[in-house]
Design a protein around this motif. Structure first.
Motif, PDB file in Angstrom:
ATOM      1  N   GLU A   1      37.973  41.883  37.250  1.00 48.79           N
ATOM      2  CA  GLU A   1      38.496  41.801  38.598  1.00 48.79           C
ATOM      3  C   GLU A   1      38.267  40.414  39.165  1.00 48.79           C
TER       4      GLU A   1
ATOM      5  N   ARG B   1      29.649  25.167  50.853  1.00 47.32           N
ATOM      6  CA  ARG B   1      28.721  26.233  50.551  1.00 47.32           C
ATOM      7  C   ARG B   1      27.272  25.899  50.882  1.00 47.32           C
TER       8      ARG B   1
ATOM      9  N   GLY C   1      34.042  36.428  37.239  1.00 49.26           N
ATOM     10  CA  GLY C   1      33.488  35.265  36.562  1.00 49.26           C
ATOM     11  C   GLY C   1      34.335  34.757  35.406  1.00 49.26           C
ATOM     12  N   LYS C   2      35.577  35.198  35.335  1.00 45.51           N
ATOM     13  CA  LYS C   2      36.454  34.801  34.230  1.00 45.51           C
ATOM     14  C   LYS C   2      36.753  33.300  34.258  1.00 45.51           C
TER      15      LYS C   2
ATOM     16  N   ARG D   1      34.833  23.485  47.809  1.00 46.62           N
ATOM     17  CA  ARG D   1      34.109  24.714  48.092  1.00 46.62           C
ATOM     18  C   ARG D   1      32.607  24.526  47.979  1.00 46.62           C
TER      19      ARG D   1
HETATM   20  N1  LIG Z   1      32.396  26.230  42.501  1.00 47.78           N
HETATM   21  C1  LIG Z   1      31.863  27.375  42.919  1.00 47.78           C
HETATM   22  N2  LIG Z   1      30.857  27.374  43.814  1.00 47.78           N
HETATM   23  C2  LIG Z   1      30.302  28.523  44.231  1.00 47.78           C
HETATM   24  N3  LIG Z   1      30.670  29.734  43.824  1.00 47.78           N
HETATM   25  C3  LIG Z   1      31.666  29.798  42.946  1.00 47.78           C
HETATM   26  C4  LIG Z   1      32.320  28.627  42.443  1.00 47.78           C
HETATM   27  N4  LIG Z   1      33.269  29.009  41.562  1.00 47.78           N
HETATM   28  C5  LIG Z   1      33.214  30.346  41.520  1.00 47.78           C
HETATM   29  N5  LIG Z   1      32.252  30.820  42.341  1.00 47.78           N
HETATM   30  C6  LIG Z   1      31.891  32.215  42.513  1.00 47.78           C
HETATM   31  O1  LIG Z   1      31.621  32.750  41.244  1.00 47.78           O
HETATM   32  C7  LIG Z   1      32.138  34.053  41.137  1.00 47.78           C
HETATM   33  C8  LIG Z   1      33.084  34.133  39.964  1.00 47.78           C
HETATM   34  O2  LIG Z   1      34.237  33.376  40.270  1.00 47.78           O
HETATM   35  P1  LIG Z   1      35.429  33.185  39.248  1.00 47.78           P
HETATM   36  O3  LIG Z   1      34.885  32.722  37.943  1.00 47.78           O
HETATM   37  O4  LIG Z   1      36.442  32.309  39.891  1.00 47.78           O
HETATM   38  O5  LIG Z   1      35.989  34.666  39.122  1.00 47.78           O
HETATM   39  P2  LIG Z   1      37.359  35.169  38.499  1.00 47.78           P
HETATM   40  O6  LIG Z   1      38.053  34.016  37.851  1.00 47.78           O
HETATM   41  O7  LIG Z   1      36.960  36.226  37.556  1.00 47.78           O
HETATM   42  O8  LIG Z   1      38.148  35.713  39.631  1.00 47.78           O
HETATM   43  C9  LIG Z   1      32.796  34.373  42.456  1.00 47.78           C
HETATM   44  O9  LIG Z   1      31.899  35.118  43.236  1.00 47.78           O
HETATM   45  C10 LIG Z   1      33.038  33.018  43.055  1.00 47.78           C
HETATM   46  O10 LIG Z   1      33.003  33.093  44.462  1.00 47.78           O
END
Ligand SMILES: Nc1ncnc2c1ncn2[C@@H]1O[C@H](COP(=O)(O)OP(=O)(O)O)[C@@H](O)[C@H]1O
Ligand SMILES: [Mg+2]
Lengths: 520, 368
Positions: free
Chosen positions: A50, B21, A54-55, B17
């Motif tokens: 979903e 954060r 973390g994909k 982002r």
């Molecule tokens: N650069 C970042 N800084 C902080 N949190 C991040 C960053 N990239 C992703 N996340 C967080 O890590 C989690 C996994 O994100 P993501 O890998 O993009 O998921 P998916 O691709 O499966 O939708 C999410 O909760 C997202 O908010």
């Protein structure tokens, strides 16, 4: 769909990539938690999870765009630790990112060549173009190589990204949710390209959250949930239902249970609407649509075909050239009413496409965002001052009611996840009496739970007599909850159909402008 | 380094982002200010030694000259007052991302308004309790008018406010010089100044010292602006417009109107700074009465991170530097320009360290 692409014997193939105990954190958030899986040579391996599972993070770690905190990555039998994507590309790993945008004026050839730093010397553009043309033929990619990439459709931009990888002859290609923005026909082309790549021995990691895609194309699938690997299973022998169970961790009912509602008179009538883009070109031509009380009209279309301008005209931030919009008994295109404040006060709620840009203020707190546009209402203000007490209690209530995951009303909204951002917008938009909701890609980026939550709110609006115009390029979403489907292409309405009297392929053809879809 | 860089170039959203954060916002911010100050003083030390003076003596002279005695403190506060107010004027505008660079001109316009009113009313025998407030209102109105020009041009015709305000700075300055060399010049004076204003225009003094009530007004104004920005509907709209004009517009905030209001407000506050400076310190309009108060106000607002509570200490710090410079030239052969240089160092260091601290936080998130 295309025939399945299974060509290599599944078990004997050596892994081209193995990931062991990979962990990646962002502050206190563990995006990847001890992830291990391997991809066999010449396989299509799906990463299913979903939004937020973390994909993308995992893919970026493999691609060297992000550095894991711990864990090992083996590629072609050797342990690797890329410090940048350049290293990964050199070793033969390519990646097409999620939501990439090619906004530059270069054409495809230049883009493909410049993107890769294969040589420092000046290149012979014609020779390279020949090489790229050959690749296009080999893989059945239809693409105009001379158009500036910024003018290509999203689908065609995707081909450019894929060509970049093929051009440097990668052995492993990571595709991060490539189908999210494609028409069904483009998805088919993509899958057939993937099929040809696999025949050439290229291994593919396909990231998706769509079960039918997994079933269609993959040999194996690794399911991620909340950063952890749930399981890696062969696709054959599994069903959508069994994968869904792994995906959400419980049985999940994918059907939206709509009660029968008798549609009322039109809540929103658009007649002969013509609207220009900022650059003066036609965005909408003679668009006519009706949204009745109690119905969801789904507006399907590949993005960039006028949906954004329609949304902007409806909420009152873009002028119309011609036409009429009748809403709540008022002709809203009149000078006096055609502004966001007046239209909203007539009972129009809106969920914009780009939540953080158009719907929320990132630095503002949750409670500040919950009153954006409502700040002048007597419920939240007293004279010239804001009534923080009332705002806070409204916010706490909304957080509870909409199950917004936040540390509280005072958390900056920029720190929330996509699903919770959407809930903040929804909570705000339905906190006042509304007659019509215009929602743009309402479930984009949401996990299954949040998506169905949004849908259930929509159904509630319908029961209360509101009408919903849902703009979406996701056909799953369109077919899931619409009562009628209108298709927009190139600023025109190609047709309006009852959801029960039309299938996805037909809608797909209309979305692509019928048979002309290769050169839009 | 290369990781962060390439990450950014692949997906620009990524680093954005991460920046937002960071949770230790205030702490990091304070720390970066501290480090910046230490660095700029380090550089100053070095520059002073280059000149051949003893850095310790010079800096000590500055500190003593600005905070060493009661009078020194009072002088520092007096010097801080106008830049405190122009700093606040900047906060109001910059919070809406309206780039008013015209504080200097608006301050002059306020001063011109006051002078005009004094010359007009000096013989009417108005009592101080009417005259002084009236003149302060006049200065604010004149400043507001000066702000309205770029404000209307921006909100109506989308004319870049930076260009207009900068041009107006020149125009106002020349107008002042013209008036002071002509009809407003004190008879028989060789300088560019008007006659002395009547006693009834003097701002009341505080604690029986030279400190005039303008400093109190500045403090009040800071509180007011805090209230405006975080407790009033207008302030909410100002911040919304500044943070995300698109969302603000989509949700029915008239951002054109906001940029006009903000310009007028900012101009009024700057004009008030001019009025207060004349009635509190000079008691006449005199050439060069503003030592770049407008521009210094912009620096102070940035140094105070566009927050009234940050502007106050920043203004006092700059006031102290100004004040200390007098002591410095008495006690050493270091030129007064050194102070300007220090201010420059401070600003550059602040900007550098602000970036560095962001970058640090990003790195920590990335590698853990
Ligand atoms: N650069 C970042 N800084 C902080 N949190 C991040 C960053 N990239 C992703 N996340 C967080 O890590 C989690 C996994 O994100 P993501 O890998 O993009 O998921 P998916 O691709 O499966 O939708 C999410 O909760 C997202 O908010
Ligand atoms: Mg992703």
């Amino acid at each position: 769909m295309t025939d399945n692409v299974v060509v290599t014997p599944r078990n004997e193939a050596p892994p081209i990539l193995a990931v062991e105990h990979l962990t990646k954190t962002f502050g206190s958030l563990v995006a990847n938690d001890q992830v291990s899986f391997s991809v066999k040579q010449g396989h299509v391996h799906c990463l299913l999870g979903e939004n937020g599972a973390g994909k993308s993070t995992l893919a970026k770690c493999i691609y060297g765009a992000s550095r894991p905190d711990a864990g090992r990555i083996y590629f072609k039998g050797r342990e690797v630790a890329f410090s940048s994507p350049r290293d990964a590309i050199r070793m033969g790993i390519g990646m097409v990112h999620q939501h990439f945008v090619l906004a530059d004026p270069m054409n495809a050839v230049e883009n493909i060549i410049v993107g890769e730093e294969s040589t420092g010397a000046l290149l012979n553009l014609q020779a390279e173009k020949k090489k790229i043309q050959a690749l296009c033929e080999q893989y059945g990619i239809v693409l105009d190589l001379d158009t500036p990439v910024a003018q290509l459709s999203v689908g065609q931009q995707q081909w450019v990204e894929i060509l970049k990888a093929l051009y440097v002859s990668v052995d492993l290609l990571l595709l991060d949710e490539p189908t999210a923005v494609l028409t069904p026909q483009e998805v088919q082309s993509l899958f057939s390209i993937i099929g040809k790549m696999v025949i050439d021995g290229i291994s593919v990691i396909l990231i998706t959250h769509k079960l039918h895609e997994v079933m269609n194309i993959s040999n194996e699938v690794t399911i991620l949930r909340k950063g952890k690997v749930v399981d890696t299973v062969p696709t054959r022998g599994n069903t959508k239902a069994s994968l869904a169970r792994l995906l959400v961790g419980r049985d999940f009912d994918f059907n939206v249970h709509k009660e029968k509602i008798d549609f009322g008179p039109p809540a929103l009538e658009i007649k002969g609407l013509t609207v220009l883009r900022d650059n003066g070109s036609l965005a909408l031509q003679d668009v006519s649509l009706n949204v009745r009380q109690g119905e969801i009209l789904g507006l399907a279309g590949v993005s960039g075909n006028g949906q954004a301008e329609l949304f902007e005209t409806l909420v009152g931030v873009r002028k119309a050239e011609k036409g009429k919009i009748r809403f709540a008994g008022v002709e809203i295109l009149k000078e006096s009413t055609h502004n966001p404040e007046a239209i909203a006060s007539l009972g129009l709620a809106s969920v914009p496409q780009d939540r953080l840009r158009q719907g929320l203020i990132e630095e503002f707190t949750v409670q500040e965002n919950l009153i954006l546009g409502l700040q002048d209402s007597p419920s939240y203000s007293r004279g010239v001052s804001l009534n923080w007490k009332a705002i806070k209690s409204f916010a706490s209530q909304a957080i509870q009611q909409f199950e917004i995951k936040t540390t509280g009303p005072l958390q900056p909204v920029g720190q929330l996840s996509g699903g919770n951002l959407q809930k903040v917008i929804l909570a705000r938009e339905v906190s006042k009496p509304i007659k019509v909701m215009v929602a743009s890609s309402p479930s984009r980026g949401l996990d299954i739970g949040a998506t169905y939550y949004v849908y259930s709110r929509f159904l509630e609006l319908l029961r209360n007599g509101a009408g919903i115009l849902m703009i979406s390029e996701d056909l799953d979403e369109i077919f899931n909850i619409s009562d009628r489907i209108a298709v927009i292409y190139n600023g025109r309405i190609m047709g309006v159909f009852d959801v029960h009297e039309v299938d996805r392929e037909t809608i797909g053809l209309y979305m692509a402008g019928l048979e002309e879809h290769e050169h839009s | 380094m290369s990781t962060a860089k390439s990450t950014r170039s692949v997906i620009p959203k990524f680093h954005y982002r991460l920046e937002k954060r960071k949770e230790s916002g205030i702490f990091a911010s304070l720390l970066s200010i501290l480090v910046a100050l230490i660095c700029s003083f380090g550089i100053t030390f070095w520059v002073i030694s280059l000149i051949g003076a003893d850095a310790g003596t010079v800096l000590w002279a500055i500190v003593k000259g600005s905070f060493g005695t009661k009078n020194a403190v009072i002088d520092t506060l007096i010097k801080a007052t106008p830049i405190f107010i122009t700093g606040l004027a900047t906060v109001v505008a910059f919070r809406a991302k309206v780039w008013n660079i015209g504080q200097e001109g608006q301050l002059y316009t306020g001063a011109l308004g006051v002078t005009w009113a004094v010359l007009l009313l000096k013989d009417t025998g108005l009592p101080a309790w009417i005259f002084v407030p009236l003149l302060l209102v006049v200065s604010a109105i004149f400043g507001a008018l000066a702000g309205a020009i770029p404000g209307v041009l921006k909100s109506r015709y989308n004319v870049n406010e930076i260009i207009v305000t900068v041009m107006l700075n020149y125009i106002t300055l020349y107008l002042t010089t013209y008036l002071l060399g002509g009809i407003w010049q004190e008879a028989g004076s060789h300088y560019y100044n008007t006659i002395r204003f009547p006693e009834t225009t003097n701002l009341p003094l505080l604690f029986e010292t030279r400190l005039h009530s303008g400093f109190l007004i500045a403090l009040l104004l800071a509180a007011l602006i805090y209230y405006l920005l975080w407790h009033m509907k207008l302030g909410y709209k100002i911040r919304a417009t500044g943070s995300n004009p698109t969302a603000a517009r989509f949700k029915g905030i008239n951002i054109q109107r906001i940029s006009l209001i903000v310009m007028v407000l900012s101009g009024a506050i700057s004009g008030l700074a001019g009025g207060i400076e004349l009635l509190g310190v000079h008691h006449r309009l005199v050439y060069g009465f503003s030592v770049s108060f407008g521009f210094t106000g912009i620096l102070i607002a940035l140094l105070g991170r566009l927050h009234p509570l940050g502007v106050a200490p920043a203004a006092i710090f700059f006031g102290a530097l100004h004040n200390g410079s007098s002591a410095m030239i008495i006690h050493s052969n270091v030129p007064r320009e050194l102070i300007t240089a220090i201010m420059g160092f401070v600003i550059i260091m602040l900007l550098v360290w602000e970036e560095v601290f962001k970058y640090r936080i990003r790195r920590v998130e990335d590698v853990q």
